[in-house]
Scaffold this motif. Structure first.
Motif, PDB file in Angstrom:
ATOM      1  N   SER A  32       0.830  -1.201   0.000  1.00 25.78           N
ATOM      2  CA  SER A  32       0.000   0.000   0.000  1.00 25.78           C
ATOM      3  C   SER A  32       0.865   1.251   0.000  1.00 25.78           C
ATOM      4  CB  SER A  32      -0.929   0.000   1.218  1.00 25.78           C
ATOM      5  OG  SER A  32      -0.160   0.065   2.414  1.00 25.78           O
ATOM      6  N   CYS A  33       0.335   2.325  -0.560  1.00 22.79           N
ATOM      7  CA  CYS A  33       1.080   3.577  -0.664  1.00 22.79           C
ATOM      8  C   CYS A  33       0.135   4.713  -0.301  1.00 22.79           C
ATOM      9  CB  CYS A  33       1.635   3.749  -2.072  1.00 22.79           C
ATOM     10  SG  CYS A  33       2.986   4.938  -2.213  1.00 22.79           S
ATOM     11  N   GLY A  34       0.402   5.400   0.804  1.00 23.72           N
ATOM     12  CA  GLY A  34      -0.473   6.461   1.277  1.00 23.72           C
ATOM     13  C   GLY A  34       0.143   7.829   1.104  1.00 23.72           C
ATOM     14  N   GLY A  35      -0.701   8.834   0.880  1.00 19.28           N
ATOM     15  CA  GLY A  35      -0.227  10.195   0.698  1.00 19.28           C
ATOM     16  C   GLY A  35      -0.348  10.629  -0.744  1.00 19.28           C
ATOM     17  N   SER A  36       0.070  11.848  -1.011  1.00 18.17           N
ATOM     18  CA  SER A  36      -0.078  12.408  -2.354  1.00 18.17           C
ATOM     19  C   SER A  36       0.925  11.785  -3.319  1.00 18.17           C
ATOM     20  CB  SER A  36       0.127  13.920  -2.310  1.00 18.17           C
ATOM     21  OG  SER A  36       1.411  14.246  -1.843  1.00 18.17           O
ATOM     22  N   ASP A  37       0.522  11.673  -4.587  1.00 19.70           N
ATOM     23  CA  ASP A  37       1.365  11.152  -5.667  1.00 19.70           C
ATOM     24  C   ASP A  37       2.019   9.839  -5.260  1.00 19.70           C
ATOM     25  OD1 ASP A  37       2.572  10.966  -8.097  1.00 19.70           O
ATOM     26  OD2 ASP A  37       4.112  12.475  -7.718  1.00 19.70           O
ATOM     27  N   CYS A  38       1.189   8.879  -4.875  1.00 22.04           N
ATOM     28  CA  CYS A  38       1.685   7.617  -4.321  1.00 22.04           C
ATOM     29  C   CYS A  38       0.995   6.452  -5.046  1.00 22.04           C
ATOM     30  CB  CYS A  38       1.369   7.564  -2.828  1.00 22.04           C
ATOM     31  SG  CYS A  38       2.513   6.601  -1.848  1.00 22.04           S
ATOM     32  N   SER A  39       1.792   5.522  -5.590  1.00 26.29           N
ATOM     33  CA  SER A  39       1.259   4.418  -6.395  1.00 26.29           C
ATOM     34  C   SER A  39       1.391   3.096  -5.647  1.00 26.29           C
ATOM     35  CB  SER A  39       2.014   4.327  -7.723  1.00 26.29           C
ATOM     36  OG  SER A  39       1.890   5.529  -8.455  1.00 26.29           O
ATOM     37  N   SER A  40       0.269   2.448  -5.420  1.00 28.90           N
ATOM     38  CA  SER A  40       0.255   1.127  -4.779  1.00 28.90           C
ATOM     39  C   SER A  40       0.378   0.032  -5.827  1.00 28.90           C
ATOM     40  CB  SER A  40      -1.034   0.943  -3.984  1.00 28.90           C
ATOM     41  OG  SER A  40      -1.194   1.935  -3.007  1.00 28.90           O
ATOM     42  N   GLY A  41       0.769  -1.173  -5.375  1.00 30.33           N
ATOM     43  CA  GLY A  41       0.817  -2.322  -6.260  1.00 30.33           C
ATOM     44  C   GLY A  41       1.904  -2.260  -7.319  1.00 30.33           C
ATOM     45  N   ALA A  42       2.952  -1.511  -7.073  1.00 25.36           N
ATOM     46  CA  ALA A  42       4.050  -1.393  -8.038  1.00 25.36           C
ATOM     47  C   ALA A  42       4.892  -2.670  -8.047  1.00 25.36           C
ATOM     48  CB  ALA A  42       4.930  -0.196  -7.694  1.00 25.36           C
TER      49      ALA A  42
END
Length: 279
Positions: free
Chosen positions: A62-72
């Protein structure tokens, strides 16, 4: 006749912060900048308190916050092994309390722990350096230090006279006070990739007040937790390996407290890339 040339370059990170484990970027004055001013975790990324990450963040989880990509996709995270660099040290602090010295090509082994400075001491908790040591007098300056045990420091150096060192430690680095230190990278005996080493630990790295602007690579085989007002040109690596380290609790690395990390993708590490090219 067909000839194939196989090229495997040295590693240059694509990210200013790179870790196998979780990463937290914390505080509205914390900045990750530069053309490669990005963050990647093969775990999770959190952004707390509105930090600036100029090139965005990505995470396999998971990736939280602005301009953040999950599942990379997972990224290659090299392991910077401290023992590979013992050969370059000017001072080797052994785990029995003695020191080996290489001064101007003259090697002296088994020196008692306080012979080069009464500010260094060793006990069951590892090596430590005392407060308010005078740089260049109480402790050697412009040198490569290698520790075979934990290393601890409180406040050392000053804004006007920082401690210029490369610090490679087989166990952990813990700095509880003001770390007025800069990377000793002017030794022409070493290639640029070795000069780029700044702080390397076999376990974790925790610094509560990294204050001096400097350049270089900060890498550990467990987690890093670094804060302060420094401007660092370079990148951080954390491997999140399971060790007996308790310097950084849990599994999360962190950059916080107003630190600025600027990275433009141009810093060599003394390990090979995972990319192989047939020329």
């Amino acid at each position: 006749t067909v000839e194939a040339y196989i090229y495997r370059p040295q590693f240059k990170s694509k990210f200013a912060l790179l870790s196998e484990g979780d990463i937290d970027i914390n505080g509205n004055s914390t900045t990750i900048a530069g053309s490669n001013g990005a963050v990647h975790s093969n775990g999770d990324v959190t952004q707390t308190g509105g930090p600036t990450v100029e090139e965005g963040a990505s995470a396999t989880g998971s990736c939280g916050g602005s301009d953040c990509s999950s599942g990379a996709s997972e990224e290659f995270v090299p392991v910077i092994e401290p023992s590979d660099y013992e050969q370059y040290a000017d001072y080797i602090f052994n785990d029995d309390g003695t020191i080996d010295q290489n001064v101007s090509g003259t090697i002296t082994t088994g020196v008692e722990g306080n012979a080069i400075s009464p500010k260094f001491s060793h006990n069951a908790q590892g090596w430590s350096v005392g407060n308010s040591a005078t740089i260049g007098t109480d402790v050697p300056n412009q040198a490569f230090f290698y520790f075979k045990d934990d290393f601890k420091a409180a406040s050392i150096g000053s804004a006007g006279t920082p401690w210029e060192i490369t610090l490679v430690v087989e166990k952990s680095i813990a700095w509880t006070g003001s770390a007025d230190i800069t990377n000793w990278n002017a030794d022409s005996d070493h290639t640029p990739d070795i000069q780029n080493l700044f702080l390397v630990a076999g376990n974790g790295i925790k610094i509560s007040g990294l204050n001096q602007d400097t350049q270089g690579l900060i890498a550990c085989k467990d987690q890093f937790n670094i804060q302060g007002g420094a401007n660092i040109e370079g990148y951080f690596i954390g491997n999140n390996l399971t060790t007996d380290d308790n310097v950084v609790n849990g599994t999360e690395s962190a950059a916080k407290g107003g630190i600025t990390i600027t990275y433009n993708g141009d810093l060599l590490a003394p390990v090979l890339s995972d990319k192989v090219t047939v020329l």
